[in-house]
Write a protein that holds these residues in place. Structure first.
Motif, PDB file in Angstrom:
ATOM      1  N   UNK A   1       0.826  -1.187   0.000  1.00  0.00           N
ATOM      2  CA  UNK A   1       0.000   0.000   0.000  1.00  0.00           C
ATOM      3  C   UNK A   1       0.872   1.255   0.000  1.00  0.00           C
ATOM      4  N   UNK A   2       1.938   1.219   0.779  1.00  0.00           N
ATOM      5  CA  UNK A   2       2.812   2.394   0.837  1.00  0.00           C
ATOM      6  C   UNK A   2       3.424   2.679  -0.526  1.00  0.00           C
ATOM      7  N   UNK A   3       3.878   1.635  -1.184  1.00  0.00           N
ATOM      8  CA  UNK A   3       4.496   1.809  -2.506  1.00  0.00           C
ATOM      9  C   UNK A   3       3.469   2.318  -3.512  1.00  0.00           C
ATOM     10  N   UNK A   4       2.268   1.780  -3.467  1.00  0.00           N
ATOM     11  CA  UNK A   4       1.224   2.234  -4.386  1.00  0.00           C
ATOM     12  C   UNK A   4       0.847   3.688  -4.115  1.00  0.00           C
ATOM     13  N   UNK A   5       0.851   4.071  -2.859  1.00  0.00           N
ATOM     14  CA  UNK A   5       0.556   5.459  -2.510  1.00  0.00           C
ATOM     15  C   UNK A   5       1.619   6.404  -3.063  1.00  0.00           C
ATOM     16  N   UNK A   6       2.895   5.987  -2.927  1.00  0.00           N
ATOM     17  CA  UNK A   6       3.992   6.831  -3.417  1.00  0.00           C
ATOM     18  C   UNK A   6       3.889   7.039  -4.922  1.00  0.00           C
ATOM     19  N   UNK A   7       3.405   6.024  -5.623  1.00  0.00           N
ATOM     20  CA  UNK A   7       3.244   6.139  -7.074  1.00  0.00           C
ATOM     21  C   UNK A   7       1.995   6.932  -7.447  1.00  0.00           C
ATOM     22  N   UNK A   8       1.167   7.243  -6.441  1.00  0.00           N
ATOM     23  CA  UNK A   8      -0.049   8.005  -6.701  1.00  0.00           C
ATOM     24  C   UNK A   8      -1.208   7.161  -7.200  1.00  0.00           C
ATOM     25  N   UNK A   9      -1.118   5.855  -7.040  1.00  0.00           N
ATOM     26  CA  UNK A   9      -2.151   4.950  -7.542  1.00  0.00           C
ATOM     27  C   UNK A   9      -3.266   4.704  -6.531  1.00  0.00           C
TER      28      UNK A   9
END
Length: 161
Positions: A1-9
């Protein structure tokens, strides 16, 4: 979730919904640490049972109140209001301790009550009481006969499922 958030997804206001397997200590702590909102049914653990007992006592003592939930299922839309299932909820806070981070997180627990489930439970209790009464009457008729002359045997038959 953190990685997806950083990508703006993933939007910041997304709520993850899961079943009771989601409500384990590690997963809930992980979500709380990343400030991820989640919703799931809590498994009926010893902790949940203890919280319910305390909540029930507070409800009975008038320290908490049920709130009416304005919900009508699609199946009951055609029924009149008095024939629809009624729902009540009681919301409370439950603290989740994070020993590793030395933090506490405030979770919201919601207990629900359904008039349909209450009716079903009452019927099951009534049926169980009637069956138990019949079993006791049967044993009472047999007292003093056959094997029903010894206290230990009678007690073992009474405690048998």
């Amino acid at each position: 979730m953190s990685a997806l958030r950083k990508l703006g997804w993933v939007p910041t206001n997304v709520v993850l919904i899961g079943d009771r397997k989601l409500c384990n200590q590690e997963t809930m702590l992980a979500f709380c640490r990343m400030e991820q909102s989640f919703l799931a049914a809590h498994p009926w653990t010893d902790t949940a049972k203890a919280v319910w007992v305390r909540t029930w006592q507070e409800l009975q003592a008038g320290k908490r109140d049920w709130s009416v939930a304005e919900y009508v299922s699609r199946n009951e839309m055609r029924k009149s209001a008095e024939n629809r299932t009624q729902y009540r909820v009681c919301e409370m806070e439950q603290t989740l301790l994070d020993e590793q981070e030395q933090k506490t997180y405030c979770l919201r627990w919601v207990f629900s009550w359904s008039s349909r489930k209450a009716e079903q439970d009452a019927k099951h209790r009534q049926r169980a009481l009637e069956e138990a009464e019949q079993a006791l009457q049967r044993i009472a008729r047999l007292l003093g006969r056959y094997d029903y002359t010894h206290r230990s045997l009678i007690q073992s038959r009474l405690t048998r499922p």
